[in-house]
Every structure is written in C-alpha cells, then in structure tokens.
Design a protein around this motif. Structure first.
Motif, short mmCIF file in Angstrom:
data_model
loop_
_atom_site.label_atom_id
_atom_site.label_comp_id
_atom_site.label_asym_id
_atom_site.label_seq_id
_atom_site.Cartn_x
_atom_site.Cartn_y
_atom_site.Cartn_z
N THR A 43 0.89 -1.24 0.01
CA THR A 43 -0.12 -0.03 -0.07
C THR A 43 0.94 1.32 -0.08
O THR A 43 2.06 1.19 0.50
CB THR A 43 -0.85 0.16 1.16
OG1 THR A 43 -0.24 0.13 2.23
CG2 THR A 43 -1.98 -1.12 1.54
N ALA A 44 0.34 2.21 -0.53
CA ALA A 44 1.02 3.63 -0.63
C ALA A 44 0.10 4.94 -0.50
O ALA A 44 -1.02 4.63 -0.86
CB ALA A 44 1.86 3.68 -1.88
N GLU A 45 0.44 5.82 0.16
CA GLU A 45 -0.40 6.77 0.39
C GLU A 45 0.26 8.08 0.26
O GLU A 45 1.47 8.19 0.95
CB GLU A 45 -1.19 6.80 1.94
CG GLU A 45 -2.10 8.02 2.20
CD GLU A 45 -2.99 7.97 3.60
OE1 GLU A 45 -3.09 6.80 3.88
OE2 GLU A 45 -3.19 9.04 3.86
N LEU A 46 -0.18 9.11 -0.63
CA LEU A 46 0.53 10.12 -0.85
C LEU A 46 0.30 11.32 0.39
O LEU A 46 -0.66 10.97 1.10
CB LEU A 46 -0.08 10.92 -2.06
CG LEU A 46 0.13 10.17 -3.39
CD1 LEU A 46 -0.41 10.84 -4.49
CD2 LEU A 46 1.61 9.92 -3.52
N PRO A 47 1.19 12.33 0.76
CA PRO A 47 1.00 13.19 1.78
C PRO A 47 -0.30 14.12 1.71
O PRO A 47 -0.93 14.18 2.60
CB PRO A 47 2.17 14.02 1.72
CG PRO A 47 2.87 13.86 0.44
CD PRO A 47 2.35 12.52 -0.19
N THR A 48 -1.06 13.94 0.47
CA THR A 48 -2.44 14.67 0.17
C THR A 48 -3.56 13.69 0.58
O THR A 48 -4.54 14.11 0.33
CB THR A 48 -2.41 15.29 -1.13
OG1 THR A 48 -1.60 14.49 -2.00
CG2 THR A 48 -1.66 16.55 -1.19
N GLY A 49 -3.20 12.57 0.80
CA GLY A 49 -4.05 11.53 1.24
C GLY A 49 -4.90 10.50 0.26
O GLY A 49 -5.47 9.56 0.74
N GLU A 50 -4.24 10.70 -1.12
CA GLU A 50 -4.77 9.54 -2.07
C GLU A 50 -3.85 8.30 -1.69
O GLU A 50 -2.68 8.36 -1.22
CB GLU A 50 -4.29 10.01 -3.56
CG GLU A 50 -5.04 11.35 -3.95
CD GLU A 50 -4.33 12.65 -3.32
OE1 GLU A 50 -3.46 12.50 -2.75
OE2 GLU A 50 -4.86 13.76 -3.78
N SER A 51 -4.60 7.29 -2.06
CA SER A 51 -3.91 6.01 -1.52
C SER A 51 -4.12 4.85 -2.75
O SER A 51 -5.16 5.00 -3.56
CB SER A 51 -4.38 5.51 -0.25
OG SER A 51 -5.61 5.24 -0.28
N VAL A 52 -3.47 3.72 -2.65
CA VAL A 52 -3.68 2.85 -3.40
C VAL A 52 -3.01 1.44 -2.76
O VAL A 52 -2.44 1.39 -1.82
CB VAL A 52 -2.60 2.88 -4.81
CG1 VAL A 52 -1.41 3.09 -4.60
CG2 VAL A 52 -3.07 1.96 -5.84
N GLU A 53 -3.79 0.23 -3.10
CA GLU A 53 -3.34 -1.06 -2.42
C GLU A 53 -3.53 -2.01 -3.47
O GLU A 53 -4.26 -2.01 -4.26
CB GLU A 53 -4.53 -1.26 -1.29
CG GLU A 53 -4.25 -2.52 -0.70
CD GLU A 53 -5.19 -2.48 0.77
OE1 GLU A 53 -5.96 -1.72 0.90
OE2 GLU A 53 -5.04 -3.57 1.24
#
Ligand code: BG6
Length: 310
Positions: free
Chosen positions: A13-23
């Motif tokens: 999983t990864a989350e950008l500092p602006t809140g968007e994420s992907v799994e």
C-alpha cells in the motif's frame, strides 16, 4: 512531506501526503483499492471477492495475460489456459517503489517537496520461473512481465511491459480489466468510442459499429471495441452529465465495456451485493483484437491512465 508506504508478503500500500492511496495484492498484482484525498474509493470490489489467492479477484484491476476471454478451443498455445490467462491468478514479486516530484522547483527553500507534487510508482514482476510448475506446463514460454502502478493526486496509471525471454516467438493478448465504481449505472454515459467497431458478446458475437457519440448501459453489456486508426485514445465516463473518469490508453487499441446486469451478477458466486452491478462499470483497455507476436528479446508495452476531476 513523504509517501507513506507498507508492504508484507501479501500486499503493498502507498499513500500520498495529500491523502490519495492505492493498495495492490501480490496475487495477480491486482489493484484492489484506489482512493482520492477524501478517502472515496474509485474502484469497485465485490464484498464476496476472494482476496486470499484462491480465485481471481472480482473487482479492482485484474490483469489479463496471455489470453483474453475463453482461449481458442484447440490448436493455439493458449488453448489449455483458463479464461483470461494466468497473470491474475499468479503471485507476483514486488520489485520496489520510487517517488518523484512533478514540479521539483516548487518546494520550499530547504529543498523539501511540495506535498501536492509527489507521486509514487510501485513495480511488480512475473516471469516464467515464478509460475507454478502446473501453469508453466500449460504455456511453456519464457517471458517477463513488469507491471507499474503510479499514483498521482489526480490519476492512476497502470502499465504493463511484456518481454519475450524465449528463443522462439510467442503470441499473446493483454488487458487491464478495470472495475470503475459509479454511484448509479442508470445515469452513466460513456463517450470516446464513436466510429469504433465492436463484437457484441451478448448478441452472439455479432459485429457492429458505434454510431452514437455516447453509450449508456441499461442491460447486460459485453462489447469488445476496436478503435480505428487516429481515433481518440480516451474514453470518458460521465455520471449525471459530469465527468467522473477519463481513461486514456497508451498503445492499447481495444476497449472492453462490461456490465453483467441482473442475471449474470446473480450467477456469479463471488459477485456481491447482487445489486452491485448498479455501482460498477468495467472499462478494460487492452490489446485483444488480434494476437500480438513477440520475437525473442522483443517487448510490448501498454498502459492506461485513469484521471479523476480534482
Ligand atoms: C470481461 C469479458 O472482460 O470479463 C466478459 O468480456 C466476462 O465476457 C468478464 O464475463 C468477467 O470474466 P471473469 O472470468 O472475471 O468472470
């Protein structure tokens, strides 16, 4: 600001500092979640989807390789494979992550990046050596797949590179089987396919040409579109007249539009809730109209970028 990241032996999983994420599951390198900064999910995943590696995931973005749909009945090297091939049911290796700044000069004086400019790319690999012996026997070629998933604030790019590592040519097809989430299929309109020809799998594989500028879904829909030379490489999915997604294709001439509607949804054990067909629409960029022949050492790359309005 930095990208938050986690991985274990089953998912990344990864989350950008602006809140968007992907799994992403290592099983199939299936993207199972993509959320915007408000936490709103963009992909549809069945609540009965198997996420434990026992069955291809019903939802998200399963990967189709080396054959789309049921393989040719006999006489083709893919003939013994299951529907949609083995990429979506094989365990991929996580190769690593990289972050980048889209606008490196915009950071503050200390050199720290602007949170809004950060993106993350996650790379996954699958090769003949990592297939189970059983699958390797069904399709006996040496190949290498690299699948990259890149998350930006306003879009998700998924890109597949197929390389022939064998000493003989092979034929394959690829497709990104994206399940987009929508609020209400009855208010969805799809554009960007005008003048494309299609095979209508619901109507006995009859052939047609898309004449209307937009397509709406009001019954079971399963069409394999071939976009003509010079046609738009963007399909737009609008809801209630507002653009919800644009799906841009790179080097992928086909687009499958699929919605199972009531009966087909009822017949799929892993499709839940049964009314879920109202909340999903598959827009599947691919290269499936013909076979892509790769000579030894050659590679094929195809990608999609799904953009959401910010
Ligand atoms: C679509 C096909 O791409 O995938 C449909 O065009 C098929 O015919 C659908 O029903 C789902 O396939 P599966 O193997 O995931 O049930």
């Amino acid at each position: 600001p930095t990208v938050t990241f986690s991985s274990d032996n089953s998912r990344v999983t990864a989350e950008l500092p602006t809140g968007e994420s992907v799994e992403i599951l290592l099983y199939g390198a299936t993207v199972i979640s993509w959320k915007d900064s408000k936490g709103d999910e963009k992909l549809w995943v069945s609540s009965a989807a198997k996420l434990d590696g026992t069955k291809a995931v019903r939802g998200g973005i399963p990967l189709v390789f080396p054959v789309f749909g049921p393989p040719p009945a006999s006489g083709h090297p893919t003939s013994s494979l299951p529907q949609h091939g083995f990429a979506r049911t094989s365990v991929w290796e996580f190769l690593g992550k990289s972050t980048s700044e889209s606008n490196p000069t915009s950071g503050d004086a200390s050199g720290s990046a602007n949170a809004a400019d950060l993106s993350v790319k996650l790379d996954f690999g699958l090769s003949a050596a990592s297939l189970t012996a059983e699958v390797r026997e069904l399709w006996p070629y040496k190949f290498n797949l690299i699948y990259s998933v890149t998350l930006n604030r306003e879009n998700l790019t998924t890109s597949l590179v197929v390389t022939n590592d064998d000493d003989k040519p092979f034929e394959s097809q690829v497709l990104l089987h994206t399940y987009l989430r929508v609020n209400d299929i009855s208010s969805v309109s799809i554009s960007g396919l005008a003048s494309s020809t299609y095979i209508d799998k619901v109507a006995n594989a009859s052939v047609g040409t898309q004449t209307a500028d937009t397509l709406s879904i009001a019954s079971e829909t399963d069409r394999v579109y071939t976009t003509p030379n010079g046609a738009s490489d963007v399909v737009t999915v609008s809801e209630g007249g507002k653009t919800r997604y644009t799906v841009a294709r790179d080097n992928l001439l086909n687009v499958v539009v699929w919605n199972p509607w009531t009966e087909k949804a009822a017949g799929m054990g892993d499709f839940e809730p049964k009314e879920g067909y109202k909340n999903m629409l598959c827009i599947e960029p691919g290269s499936v109209g013909t076979w892509q022949t790769l000579e030894p050492g050659d590679a094929f790359e195809g990608a999609q970028t799904i953009t959401i309005p910010l």
